[in-house]
Write an enzyme that holds these catalytic residues in place. Structure first.
Site, PDB file in Angstrom:
ATOM      1  N   LYS A   1       0.853  -1.198   0.000  1.00 51.12           N
ATOM      2  CA  LYS A   1       0.000   0.000   0.000  1.00 51.12           C
ATOM      3  C   LYS A   1       0.885   1.244   0.000  1.00 51.12           C
ATOM      4  O   LYS A   1       1.947   1.257   0.645  1.00 51.12           O
ATOM      5  CB  LYS A   1      -0.873  -0.052   1.258  1.00 51.12           C
ATOM      6  CG  LYS A   1      -1.844   1.093   1.470  1.00 51.12           C
ATOM      7  CD  LYS A   1      -2.683   0.805   2.723  1.00 51.12           C
ATOM      8  CE  LYS A   1      -3.672   1.883   3.052  1.00 51.12           C
ATOM      9  NZ  LYS A   1      -4.528   1.511   4.220  1.00 51.12           N
TER      10      LYS A   1
ATOM     11  N   SER B   1      -9.303   1.442   3.434  1.00 42.47           N
ATOM     12  CA  SER B   1      -8.470   2.255   2.561  1.00 42.47           C
ATOM     13  C   SER B   1      -7.385   1.470   1.828  1.00 42.47           C
ATOM     14  O   SER B   1      -6.696   2.031   0.973  1.00 42.47           O
ATOM     15  CB  SER B   1      -7.799   3.362   3.379  1.00 42.47           C
ATOM     16  OG  SER B   1      -6.933   2.790   4.346  1.00 42.47           O
TER      17      SER B   1
ATOM     18  N   SER C   1      -9.472  -1.219   7.418  1.00 43.77           N
ATOM     19  CA  SER C   1      -8.956  -0.917   6.076  1.00 43.77           C
ATOM     20  C   SER C   1      -8.271  -2.086   5.384  1.00 43.77           C
ATOM     21  O   SER C   1      -7.975  -2.008   4.191  1.00 43.77           O
ATOM     22  CB  SER C   1      -7.991   0.274   6.134  1.00 43.77           C
ATOM     23  OG  SER C   1      -8.717   1.452   6.367  1.00 43.77           O
TER      24      SER C   1
END
Lengths: 476, 68
Positions: A88, A163, A187
């Site tokens: 990420k 996210s 997330s």
């Protein structure tokens, strides 16, 4: 030029488990360089539609060549040696930007690797690229951010969840078997649930967050999204902190991190959070799929009991007071210097923390302790807990000027607050063709039991062999 | 009207926003005020839970052996 072998195509298309890829690399079926090159080609072809990746690592092929050289020389770093992994875009990778999907960070260049990046490299993994997130892991996939929002590979008009949106999308699209995300309120588990992959939020502080841009340090947890339970397990053990306390090792038991996760729940005591299954917001298909999963576990010899958890609204209020105050503290200087550079959502969310005082935070931490004790008390009589994850299937993609839904369609934040490990696993496909999921929670530092429950479900449901339409299309 | 907003109880929202370097247009301010209402609800929920918990909460029990 010779055609790529079938096994290379399968490996680079996300169809081969990490253990099998490791064996194929050692057997000479393909090289790490070939695997990295084929993965990069897939990313180039698939990413313009899925937008999972924001950047590929310029050194990926060189890293793969080094992995090949080491294997040839007999220096075997274990199952991740030569395997492509994505991170990420909040994890530092030396020489690459850590943009956090924010205009504030486009010029940022990481000088060194995050702890997770470094541990993956030490295990021989090939960092293949950075995957999308919401702005600072706290925004929404709106159109006012530097990179296009990731799309759900199951249906491109749906959000992959966030996210760790790019992590879920990359795994579901078959671009990598493992992508690391972060989880502050769900997330990792939200995109896992909506993308039909496995997502592990480990025990708090079990993976170092050094070199990861924080959102709310007392809630943030690093962890993997993966195609299968075994891949997730290998990824967790590859980066987990080794300096855990002795009593925690006792809980984990005598297995080694590289052991295959057994599909074995015989005699395991599993509590089902009945009041969460009665949640009015829970989609009926989600509920039915969870009940069916419970019957699978019962049929495999698990002892199923009924437990009641504290109300979700209590967990949520407590966690958000902490999250909003910590996020504001981290962003205070940037807010003061260049507020308008934030996207629309963060311009609304970040300043809220300025209205939270010390008394609020103290109350929230007091309640946090009490809630943690309550969840701990469940594990005096249970080995694992089954509860809801996503309340329904993936929501629509946000229009650039879209309205933010009022209710967060997840039940994940309780375990960020309490620190317990929580694993999201798929339970089936709904009538709209999109994945459903549930959540398995374990004692502190007992990821292994949650993985065993997940593996038992995986063996019956076969979600490790699901292919999203995006990945099928590309392999056809 | 004074607003009960945590640390700035009795002061106004615009003043606090100015202190931290935030300036909203009217539409943004309207939306932000709704967010502050949500924040107040979080405070109430947290205080309520703490009050209940002073004497062992009634909202939790584990019932062994029941079939869900």
């Amino acid at each position: 030029m010779s055609q790529p072998s079938n096994s290379l195509m399968e490996a680079a298309g996300g169809g081969m488990p990490i253990r099998e890829m490791a064996a194929a690399l050692r057997h000479g079926d393909f090289t790490a360089r070939q695997l990295a090159a084929a993965t990069l080609e897939n990313i180039e072809r698939v990413n313009p539609r899925v937008h999972a990746f924001v950047a590929v690592a310029p050194q990926a092929l060189a890293d793969a060549e080094r992995a090949d050289s080491e294997l040839s020389a007999g220096a075997d770093r274990g199952p991740f040696h030569g395997i492509p992994v994505a991170l990420k875009d909040v994890y530092d990778v030396a020489g690459m930007a850590t943009t956090c999907q924010s205009l504030h960070r486009l010029d940022h260049l990481a000088e060194s690797d995050s702890a997770v990046t470094a541990r993956l490299r030490a295990r021989g993994a090939v960092i293949i690229g950075k995957v999308a997130t919401y702005e600072f892991a706290f925004g929404d996939p709106q159109g006012d951010q530097p990179f296009p929002a990731a799309r759900n590979p199951w249906r491109l008009d749906r959000d992959p969840g966030g996210s760790s949106s790019g992590s879920g999308a990359a795994v579901a699209a078959g671009l990598v078997r493992v992508a690391f995300g972060t989880d502050t309120g769900g997330s990792i588990r939200c995109p896992a649930g909506w993308c039909g992959v496995v997502g592990l939020k480990p025990t708090a502080n079990s993976i170092s967050d050094a070199g990861v841009f924080p959102l709310s340090p007392s809630l943030d947890t690093c962890g993997p999204l993966a195609k299968s339970i075994d891949d997730a397990s290998l990824a967790f053990w590859a980066v987990r902190n080794s300096e855990i306390a002795t009593e925690e090792i006792d809980i984990i038991g005598s297995h080694r991190g590289q052991d295959a996760v057994p599909a074995d729940v015989k005699g395991m005591r599993i509590g089902v959070a009945t009041n969460y299954l009665d949640d009015h917001a829970l989609n009926s298909e989600s509920r039915e799929a969870i009940l069916a999963a419970i019957e699978i576990l019962r049929g495999r010899g698990a002892i199923i009991s009924h437990v009641l958890l504290p109300e979700y609204s209590t967990f949520s209020a407590c966690a958000h007071l902490i999250l909003l105050s910590e996020a504001f503290a981290l962003h205070r200087d940037l807010i003061a210097s260049d507020f308008r550079k934030y996207g629309t959502t963060l311009r609304q969310r970040l300043p809220i923390g300025a209205f939270i005082d010390d008394r609020d935070v103290a109350n929230a931490h007091r309640l946090r302790g009490l809630l943690t004790d309550k969840v701990d008390s469940i594990f005096e009589n249970q080995d694992a807990l089954i509860t809801t994850n996503a309340l329904g299937t993936a929501g629509p993609r946000y229009a650039p000027d879209g309205v933010i839904p009022g209710e967060w369609p997840m039940r994940t934040i309780p375990y960020n607050l309490t620190g317990h490990p929580a694993l999201a696993v798929p339970t089936g496909l709904a009538s709209d063709g999109l994945p459903l999921s549930l959540q398995i929670v374990g004692r502190h530092c007992d990821e292994w039991t949650t993985l065993r429950v997940g593996r038992t479900l995986e063996q019956v449901l076969g979600f490790d062999r699901w292919h999203s339409p995006s990945s099928q299309f590309e392999r056809a | 009207m004074t607003e009960r907003v945590g640390a700035i109880e009795g002061r106004n929202v615009e003043q606090r926003l100015t202190e931290i370097g935030v300036r909203f247009d009217a539409a943004e301010m309207q939306e932000f005020r709704r967010a502050l209402e949500d924040l107040e609800n979080m405070r109430v929920e947290t205080s309520k839970a703490l009050a209940i918990d002073g004497s062992k909460s009634a909202d939790f029990e584990s019932t062994e052996g029941e079939q869900p």
